[in-house]
Design a protein around this motif. Structure first.
Motif, PDB file in Angstrom:
ATOM      1  N   ILE A 159       1.050  -1.165   0.087  1.00 35.83           N
ATOM      2  CA  ILE A 159      -0.027   0.020   0.074  1.00 35.83           C
ATOM      3  C   ILE A 159       0.623   1.290   0.012  1.00 35.83           C
ATOM      4  N   LEU A 160       2.085   1.060   0.199  1.00 36.73           N
ATOM      5  CA  LEU A 160       2.818   2.382   0.544  1.00 36.73           C
ATOM      6  C   LEU A 160       3.448   2.722  -0.807  1.00 36.73           C
ATOM      7  N   TYR A 161       3.294   2.005  -1.875  1.00 35.92           N
ATOM      8  CA  TYR A 161       3.745   2.174  -3.294  1.00 35.92           C
ATOM      9  C   TYR A 161       2.540   2.327  -4.082  1.00 35.92           C
ATOM     10  N   ASP A 162       2.321   3.902  -4.103  1.00 31.76           N
ATOM     11  CA  ASP A 162       1.157   4.155  -4.770  1.00 31.76           C
ATOM     12  C   ASP A 162       1.110   3.726  -6.049  1.00 31.76           C
ATOM     13  N   ASP A 163       2.082   3.656  -6.888  1.00 32.47           N
ATOM     14  CA  ASP A 163       2.151   3.365  -8.232  1.00 32.47           C
ATOM     15  C   ASP A 163       1.994   1.959  -8.846  1.00 32.47           C
ATOM     16  N   VAL A 164       1.885   1.313  -7.665  1.00 32.33           N
ATOM     17  CA  VAL A 164       1.782  -0.428  -7.794  1.00 32.33           C
ATOM     18  C   VAL A 164       0.304  -0.764  -8.014  1.00 32.33           C
TER      19      VAL A 164
END
Length: 223
Positions: free
Chosen positions: A146-151
């Protein structure tokens, strides 16, 4: 009120037309007798959508609703991935109500049950899985990334094999396919690991830890 010129299914199709259209289902009669009774059910033409509502018809000599049993099941809907896939879980709870002689009241009770139950998409539907392990692993992984917005986790089905796919922040491609009890994890097209598909937490942890380590190395300028 009675509708003497219409069969039960005819009444449903005429008086609940807008509701059936909204849910994307049709009223049908199951001609397979179960303990001498018939069932009215609600499903679309190819079996990919149904409403968990049934009407048990004990007396086929009349077209009224008196004595018929209105049955309604409960299902929960879960989002899977980020491209519109879903999983539906049967809660194995069915409410029952006996319908009376007034057909208009009976039809309104049936309408309320249909709207309350809503449509359920089956595993045959192109954007729905019936594999609970697939759903759980996708959700666990989504929580960890969830911390990686672009995933963006994209679900796919190819030749009957379901998978979820994404590109991590380092530009690497991941594919986790679910086949014959296994979750086969691939990184950039090469097999990374294989785990039993019912170990959703372990699958998500293995992948997310590798993604985290790669991001740390990249950000430290060590790659």
């Amino acid at each position: 009120m009675k509708f003497p010129n219409l069969s039960r299914v005819g009444q449903l199709r005429k008086h609940l037309k807008s509701t059936l259209n909204e849910l994307g289902v049709q009223a049908k009669l199951d001609t397979h007798r179960t303990h001498g009774e018939l069932l009215v059910y609600f499903q679309n033409s190819d079996g990919t959508v149904f409403a968990p509502v049934w009407i048990s018809v004990p007396d086929m000599t009349t077209d009224g609703w008196e004595g018929c049993e209105l049955l309604k099941g409960r299902w929960s809907k879960y989002e899977v991935g980020h491209n519109g896939w879903t999983f539906y879980r049967d809660l194995h709870y069915i409410s029952e109500e006996t319908l009376g002689a007034d057909s208009l009241i009976a039809l309104e009770k049936i309408r309320a049950a249909l709207l309350s139950a809503g449509p359920v998409l089956t595993g045959k539907h192109p954007t729905t899985t019936s594999n609970q392990h697939f759903m759980e692993a996708a959700q666990q992984l989504d929580d960890r990334l969830i911390l990686y917005d672009d995933v963006v986790i994209e679900c796919r089905r190819e030749n009957g094999v379901e998978s979820f796919n994404f590109e991590d922040p380092c530009g690497r491609t991941w594919r986790i396919s679910f086949e014959e009890g296994k979750a086969i994890i691939q990184l950039d097209g090469e097999e990374f690991s294989t785990l039993p598909w019912d170990q959703s937490a372990a699958i998500a942890t293995l992948v997310s830890d590798e993604v985290y380590d790669a991001v740390v190395i990249r950000d430290a300028g060590l790659d």
